[in-house]
Design an enzyme around this catalytic site. Structure first.
Site, PDB file in Angstrom:
ATOM      1  N   GLY A   1       0.828  -1.209   0.000  1.00 53.27           N
ATOM      2  CA  GLY A   1       0.000   0.000   0.000  1.00 53.27           C
ATOM      3  C   GLY A   1       0.856   1.251   0.000  1.00 53.27           C
TER       4      GLY A   1
ATOM      5  N   LEU B   1       1.345   3.707   2.275  1.00 50.81           N
ATOM      6  CA  LEU B   1       2.200   3.872   3.458  1.00 50.81           C
ATOM      7  C   LEU B   1       3.135   2.674   3.614  1.00 50.81           C
ATOM      8  CD1 LEU B   1       3.050   5.325   6.067  1.00 50.81           C
ATOM      9  CD2 LEU B   1       1.181   4.138   7.234  1.00 50.81           C
TER      10      LEU B   1
ATOM     11  N   THR C   1      -9.409   1.014   2.731  1.00 51.66           N
ATOM     12  CA  THR C   1      -9.256   2.467   2.820  1.00 51.66           C
ATOM     13  C   THR C   1     -10.187   3.265   1.899  1.00 51.66           C
ATOM     14  OG1 THR C   1      -7.445   2.324   1.230  1.00 51.66           O
ATOM     15  CG2 THR C   1      -6.835   2.373   3.556  1.00 51.66           C
TER      16      THR C   1
ATOM     17  N   TYR D   1     -16.120   3.836   7.533  1.00 46.03           N
ATOM     18  CA  TYR D   1     -14.658   3.664   7.558  1.00 46.03           C
ATOM     19  C   TYR D   1     -14.110   4.073   8.930  1.00 46.03           C
ATOM     20  CZ  TYR D   1      -9.764   5.025   6.798  1.00 46.03           C
ATOM     21  OH  TYR D   1      -8.406   5.204   6.925  1.00 46.03           O
TER      22      TYR D   1
HETATM   23  N1  LIG Z   1      -4.809   7.297   2.917  1.00 46.73           N
HETATM   24  C1  LIG Z   1      -5.082   8.187   3.852  1.00 46.73           C
HETATM   25  O1  LIG Z   1      -5.302   9.372   3.575  1.00 46.73           O
HETATM   26  C2  LIG Z   1      -5.107   7.769   5.300  1.00 46.73           C
HETATM   27  C3  LIG Z   1      -5.421   8.731   6.276  1.00 46.73           C
HETATM   28  C4  LIG Z   1      -5.419   8.337   7.624  1.00 46.73           C
HETATM   29  C5  LIG Z   1      -5.106   7.038   7.965  1.00 46.73           C
HETATM   30  N2  LIG Z   1      -4.827   6.122   6.989  1.00 46.73           N
HETATM   31  C6  LIG Z   1      -4.499   4.751   7.396  1.00 46.73           C
HETATM   32  O2  LIG Z   1      -3.163   4.520   6.995  1.00 46.73           O
HETATM   33  C7  LIG Z   1      -2.977   3.136   6.689  1.00 46.73           C
HETATM   34  C8  LIG Z   1      -2.335   3.006   5.320  1.00 46.73           C
HETATM   35  O3  LIG Z   1      -3.181   3.623   4.349  1.00 46.73           O
HETATM   36  P1  LIG Z   1      -2.759   3.697   2.815  1.00 46.73           P
HETATM   37  O4  LIG Z   1      -3.127   5.029   2.316  1.00 46.73           O
HETATM   38  O5  LIG Z   1      -1.385   3.180   2.652  1.00 46.73           O
HETATM   39  O6  LIG Z   1      -3.790   2.648   2.195  1.00 46.73           O
HETATM   40  P2  LIG Z   1      -3.659   1.721   0.907  1.00 46.73           P
HETATM   41  O7  LIG Z   1      -2.723   2.331  -0.075  1.00 46.73           O
HETATM   42  O8  LIG Z   1      -5.058   1.445   0.487  1.00 46.73           O
HETATM   43  O9  LIG Z   1      -2.977   0.412   1.468  1.00 46.73           O
HETATM   44  C9  LIG Z   1      -3.669  -0.511   2.245  1.00 46.73           C
HETATM   45  C10 LIG Z   1      -3.131  -1.877   1.890  1.00 46.73           C
HETATM   46  O10 LIG Z   1      -3.820  -2.844   2.672  1.00 46.73           O
HETATM   47  C11 LIG Z   1      -3.998  -3.989   1.867  1.00 46.73           C
HETATM   48  N3  LIG Z   1      -5.088  -4.839   2.332  1.00 46.73           N
HETATM   49  C12 LIG Z   1      -6.419  -4.657   2.178  1.00 46.73           C
HETATM   50  N4  LIG Z   1      -7.086  -5.695   2.705  1.00 46.73           N
HETATM   51  C13 LIG Z   1      -6.162  -6.556   3.188  1.00 46.73           C
HETATM   52  C14 LIG Z   1      -6.222  -7.819   3.813  1.00 46.73           C
HETATM   53  N5  LIG Z   1      -7.390  -8.422   4.061  1.00 46.73           N
HETATM   54  N6  LIG Z   1      -5.065  -8.410   4.188  1.00 46.73           N
HETATM   55  C15 LIG Z   1      -3.878  -7.826   3.936  1.00 46.73           C
HETATM   56  N7  LIG Z   1      -3.749  -6.644   3.315  1.00 46.73           N
HETATM   57  C16 LIG Z   1      -4.888  -6.010   2.951  1.00 46.73           C
HETATM   58  C17 LIG Z   1      -4.297  -3.430   0.498  1.00 46.73           C
HETATM   59  O11 LIG Z   1      -4.053  -4.421  -0.463  1.00 46.73           O
HETATM   60  P3  LIG Z   1      -4.917  -4.459  -1.832  1.00 46.73           P
HETATM   61  O12 LIG Z   1      -4.428  -3.280  -2.607  1.00 46.73           O
HETATM   62  O13 LIG Z   1      -4.566  -5.777  -2.400  1.00 46.73           O
HETATM   63  O14 LIG Z   1      -6.352  -4.318  -1.436  1.00 46.73           O
HETATM   64  C18 LIG Z   1      -3.350  -2.248   0.409  1.00 46.73           C
HETATM   65  O15 LIG Z   1      -2.128  -2.602  -0.185  1.00 46.73           O
HETATM   66  C19 LIG Z   1      -4.364   2.502   6.813  1.00 46.73           C
HETATM   67  O16 LIG Z   1      -4.483   1.935   8.092  1.00 46.73           O
HETATM   68  C20 LIG Z   1      -5.309   3.677   6.713  1.00 46.73           C
HETATM   69  O17 LIG Z   1      -6.515   3.426   7.392  1.00 46.73           O
HETATM   70  C21 LIG Z   1      -4.813   6.457   5.667  1.00 46.73           C
END
Ligand SMILES: NC(=O)c1ccc[n+]([C@@H]2O[C@H](COP(=O)([O-])OP(=O)(O)OC[C@H]3O[C@@H](n4cnc5c(N)ncnc54)[C@H](OP(=O)(O)O)[C@@H]3O)[C@@H](O)[C@H]2O)c1
Length: 285
Positions: free
Chosen positions: A13, A15, A65, A128
């Site tokens: 992902g 992060l 997400t 969410y």
């Molecule tokens: N993005 C933001 O603005 C934001 C803001 C605040 C907090 N956060 C938090 O920061 C963290 C990282 O976010 P991000 O932006 O990096 O999100 P992201 O790019 O969507 O990455 C999340 C990853 O989790 C994987 N995933 C989903 N379901 C899964 C499962 N069942 N088992 C294992 N892996 C799984 C996804 O894989 P697939 O691609 O294969 O689905 C994806 O690679 C998350 O906890 C999010 O809630 C994000």
């Protein structure tokens, strides 16, 4: 500093990838798993992997997400963000490793006008946010050595994010409308990864708010992106009610950094400086 064995979930992902990059650069022994290698909804697989690797620290970046989609598919969001986190917390507690759980500013309702401290009352507005808060609750109930890291408005080199969307739209359109009544802190994933990689070397457990400092609306964020890139485009302010999707989001979700400061960590740099660094990193990749 002692080299740590670190297991990262959601390693493909946005992060996750920068987290792995930062940890490796710091000389840690990193085990990076995407969904294919480690689906966090399968508790048996999670237990087997944890016992096999026996990490010192687990950094749990995997999550569902898609905030808009979660409104229509709340079960999927709770399965991954809440029960998936329960599985990671249970397994990492069993082997005695520390746990970092990445949470979000969307655990708050935004009904305020000053930054949220780590002890502020939560009240998520959307599915969410509710599912991420349930994940926090599992971590607090099931784990004894955890850091809950709430962050906001993430962007980085990998994956989809607001900065990249704005740059793409600027290539396609002469005019863009951007929401001006939601205020938050944009955060560069590399900056967040750096701070997390410091915290895991301490026993200073608890909840942390880690975002770049300062605040802006999405409109101001877009303005700053275009100004930095010297792109001329007509930018229009719109209110969230006029936007086509109606997923409720907090109007003000700025995160205060009391825990970072009181625990002796450096303040994060301002979001404007982080944006300049990111745009330069993006050009030089
Ligand atoms: N993005 C933001 O603005 C934001 C803001 C605040 C907090 N956060 C938090 O920061 C963290 C990282 O976010 P991000 O932006 O990096 O999100 P992201 O790019 O969507 O990455 C999340 C990853 O989790 C994987 N995933 C989903 N379901 C899964 C499962 N069942 N088992 C294992 N892996 C799984 C996804 O894989 P697939 O691609 O294969 O689905 C994806 O690679 C998350 O906890 C999010 O809630 C994000």
């Amino acid at each position: 500093m002692k080299q740590l064995k670190v297991l990262v979930t959601g390693a493909n992902g946005q992060l996750g990838r920068d987290m792995v990059h930062r940890l490796k650069k710091n000389g840690e022994n990193v085990f990076a798993f995407g969904r294919k290698e480690l689906d966090i909804t399968d508790i048996n697989r999670v237990l087997i992997k944890m016992k096999e690797i026996h990490p010192d620290v687990v950094i749990h970046c995997a999550a569902y997400t898609d905030v808009n989609m979660a409104e229509n598919k709340p079960d999927q969001s709770f399965l991954i963000n809440s029960y998936g986190t329960r599985n990671v917390a249970t397994a990492s507690e069993q082997i005695g490793s520390k746990l970092v759980y990445i949470s979000t500013d969307y655990v708050f309702d935004g009904n305020t006008s000053s930054p949220y401290t780590e002890f502020a009352q939560t009240n998520p507005l959307n599915q969410y946010g509710k599912s991420k808060l349930a994940g926090e609750q599992f971590v607090r109930e099931l784990h004894s050595k955890f850091y809950i890291v709430r962050t906001s408005w993430l962007y980085g080199k990998h994956g989809h994010n607001f900065v990249k969307t704005m740059l793409t739209l600027a290539n396609e359109k002469d005019s863009i409308s951007v929401i001006s009544d939601q205020i938050g802190c944009p955060t560069y994933t590399l900056d967040l990864s750096e701070r997390i990689s410091q915290i895991i070397h301490t026993d200073k457990y608890g909840t942390y708010h880690i975002s770049n400092t300062g605040s802006c609306s999405w409109y101001e964020f877009a303005e700053s992106i275009f100004k930095n890139k010297k792109i001329t485009i007509e930018l229009q302010q719109i209110h969230s009610k006029m936007f086509e999707n109606d997923t409720p989001r907090p109007p003000y979700s700025v995160l205060g950094d009391r825990a970072l400061i009181l625990n002796g960590f450096n303040k994060m740099r301002n979001w404007k400086d982080a944006l300049v660094a990111f745009l330069s990193d993006l050009e030089n990749r």
